[in-house]
Design a protein around this motif. Structure first.
Motif, PDB file in Angstrom:
ATOM      1  N   LEU A 142       0.833  -1.204   0.000  1.00  0.00           N
ATOM      2  CA  LEU A 142       0.000   0.000   0.000  1.00  0.00           C
ATOM      3  C   LEU A 142       0.867   1.254   0.000  1.00  0.00           C
ATOM      4  N   ARG A 143       1.934   1.240   0.785  1.00  0.00           N
ATOM      5  CA  ARG A 143       2.842   2.396   0.814  1.00  0.00           C
ATOM      6  C   ARG A 143       3.456   2.640  -0.572  1.00  0.00           C
ATOM      7  N   LYS A 144       3.858   1.580  -1.246  1.00  0.00           N
ATOM      8  CA  LYS A 144       4.422   1.712  -2.598  1.00  0.00           C
ATOM      9  C   LYS A 144       3.387   2.268  -3.568  1.00  0.00           C
ATOM     10  N   GLN A 145       2.162   1.770  -3.493  1.00  0.00           N
ATOM     11  CA  GLN A 145       1.109   2.246  -4.390  1.00  0.00           C
ATOM     12  C   GLN A 145       0.807   3.719  -4.135  1.00  0.00           C
ATOM     13  N   MET A 146       0.754   4.099  -2.869  1.00  0.00           N
ATOM     14  CA  MET A 146       0.496   5.502  -2.534  1.00  0.00           C
ATOM     15  C   MET A 146       1.621   6.398  -3.038  1.00  0.00           C
ATOM     16  N   THR A 147       2.851   5.943  -2.893  1.00  0.00           N
ATOM     17  CA  THR A 147       3.995   6.727  -3.363  1.00  0.00           C
ATOM     18  C   THR A 147       3.951   6.903  -4.876  1.00  0.00           C
ATOM     19  N   LEU A 148       3.609   5.849  -5.583  1.00  0.00           N
ATOM     20  CA  LEU A 148       3.502   5.950  -7.041  1.00  0.00           C
ATOM     21  C   LEU A 148       2.391   6.909  -7.456  1.00  0.00           C
ATOM     22  N   LYS A 149       1.302   6.895  -6.713  1.00  0.00           N
ATOM     23  CA  LYS A 149       0.138   7.716  -7.079  1.00  0.00           C
ATOM     24  C   LYS A 149       0.270   9.165  -6.614  1.00  0.00           C
ATOM     25  N   PHE A 150       0.765   9.374  -5.370  1.00  0.00           N
ATOM     26  CA  PHE A 150       0.747  10.708  -4.774  1.00  0.00           C
ATOM     27  C   PHE A 150       2.126  11.321  -4.528  1.00  0.00           C
ATOM     28  N   GLY A 151       3.186  10.574  -4.768  1.00  0.00           N
ATOM     29  CA  GLY A 151       4.520  11.077  -4.485  1.00  0.00           C
ATOM     30  C   GLY A 151       4.947  10.717  -3.067  1.00  0.00           C
ATOM     31  N   ARG A 182       0.280   6.569  10.300  1.00  0.00           N
ATOM     32  CA  ARG A 182      -1.055   5.940  10.224  1.00  0.00           C
ATOM     33  C   ARG A 182      -0.942   4.527   9.673  1.00  0.00           C
ATOM     34  N   LEU A 183      -0.124   4.352   8.636  1.00  0.00           N
ATOM     35  CA  LEU A 183       0.066   3.021   8.059  1.00  0.00           C
ATOM     36  C   LEU A 183       0.708   2.075   9.072  1.00  0.00           C
ATOM     37  N   ALA A 184       1.709   2.545   9.779  1.00  0.00           N
ATOM     38  CA  ALA A 184       2.416   1.710  10.749  1.00  0.00           C
ATOM     39  C   ALA A 184       1.512   1.286  11.909  1.00  0.00           C
ATOM     40  N   ASP A 185       0.568   2.138  12.284  1.00  0.00           N
ATOM     41  CA  ASP A 185      -0.308   1.868  13.423  1.00  0.00           C
ATOM     42  C   ASP A 185      -1.604   1.149  13.032  1.00  0.00           C
ATOM     43  N   ALA A 204      -6.479   0.375   1.033  1.00  0.00           N
ATOM     44  CA  ALA A 204      -6.019  -0.134  -0.265  1.00  0.00           C
ATOM     45  C   ALA A 204      -7.110   0.023  -1.310  1.00  0.00           C
ATOM     46  N   GLU A 205      -8.346  -0.228  -0.924  1.00  0.00           N
ATOM     47  CA  GLU A 205      -9.470  -0.044  -1.853  1.00  0.00           C
ATOM     48  C   GLU A 205      -9.673   1.434  -2.168  1.00  0.00           C
ATOM     49  N   ASP A 224      -8.521  10.908  -4.957  1.00  0.00           N
ATOM     50  CA  ASP A 224      -7.788  11.920  -5.704  1.00  0.00           C
ATOM     51  C   ASP A 224      -6.735  12.628  -4.847  1.00  0.00           C
ATOM     52  N   SER A 225      -6.628  12.224  -3.580  1.00  0.00           N
ATOM     53  CA  SER A 225      -5.586  12.765  -2.703  1.00  0.00           C
ATOM     54  C   SER A 225      -5.299  11.760  -1.592  1.00  0.00           C
ATOM     55  N   LEU A 226      -4.157  11.911  -0.980  1.00  0.00           N
ATOM     56  CA  LEU A 226      -3.769  11.046   0.123  1.00  0.00           C
ATOM     57  C   LEU A 226      -4.731  11.246   1.297  1.00  0.00           C
ATOM     58  N   GLU A 227      -5.129  12.472   1.517  1.00  0.00           N
ATOM     59  CA  GLU A 227      -6.071  12.763   2.606  1.00  0.00           C
ATOM     60  C   GLU A 227      -7.391  12.025   2.394  1.00  0.00           C
ATOM     61  N   ALA A 228      -7.819  11.899   1.154  1.00  0.00           N
ATOM     62  CA  ALA A 228      -9.073  11.213   0.846  1.00  0.00           C
ATOM     63  C   ALA A 228      -8.978   9.721   1.149  1.00  0.00           C
ATOM     64  N   VAL A 229      -7.807   9.147   0.996  1.00  0.00           N
ATOM     65  CA  VAL A 229      -7.625   7.725   1.311  1.00  0.00           C
ATOM     66  C   VAL A 229      -7.917   7.491   2.794  1.00  0.00           C
ATOM     67  N   PHE A 230      -7.450   8.387   3.654  1.00  0.00           N
ATOM     68  CA  PHE A 230      -7.576   8.202   5.091  1.00  0.00           C
ATOM     69  C   PHE A 230      -8.859   8.788   5.671  1.00  0.00           C
ATOM     70  N   ALA A 231      -9.643   9.465   4.854  1.00  0.00           N
ATOM     71  CA  ALA A 231     -10.889  10.070   5.349  1.00  0.00           C
ATOM     72  C   ALA A 231     -11.874   8.981   5.740  1.00  0.00           C
ATOM     73  N   HIS A 232     -12.657   9.280   6.737  1.00  0.00           N
ATOM     74  CA  HIS A 232     -13.667   8.311   7.202  1.00  0.00           C
ATOM     75  C   HIS A 232     -14.827   8.319   6.305  1.00  0.00           C
TER      76      HIS A 232
END
Length: 70
Positions: free
Chosen positions: A24-33, A42-45, A55-56, A62-70
């Motif tokens: 997931l970290r690799k995918q996020m880096t590829l998508k968002f830098g 957050r990922l570690a915890d 992951a879904e 469209d942003s990293l913040e959106a991935v973690f939004a509830h």
């Protein structure tokens, strides 16, 4: 079928979770830098369930913040 004791099961579960977090970290880096420290923490915890949900969400967010939004 070989017997797998509790410690072995726990080790296997931790290994799978670590692999999911890493992927997931690799995918996020590829998508968002570069991933900021707050997201890395957050990922570690995270629980396995959280990692699976993120992951879904990472697929369409469209942003990293959106991935973690509830």
């Amino acid at each position: 079928m070989a017997y797998v004791n509790t410690l072995e099961r726990q080790a296997l579960a931790k290994e799978r979770m670590s692999a999911l977090e890493s992927t997931l970290r690799k995918q996020m880096t590829l998508k968002f830098g570069d991933i900021p420290a707050w997201a890395t923490q957050r990922l570690a915890d995270a629980s396995q369930q959280e990692l699976e949900v993120w992951a879904e969400k990472n697929m369409t967010a469209d942003s990293l913040e959106a991935v973690f939004a509830h």
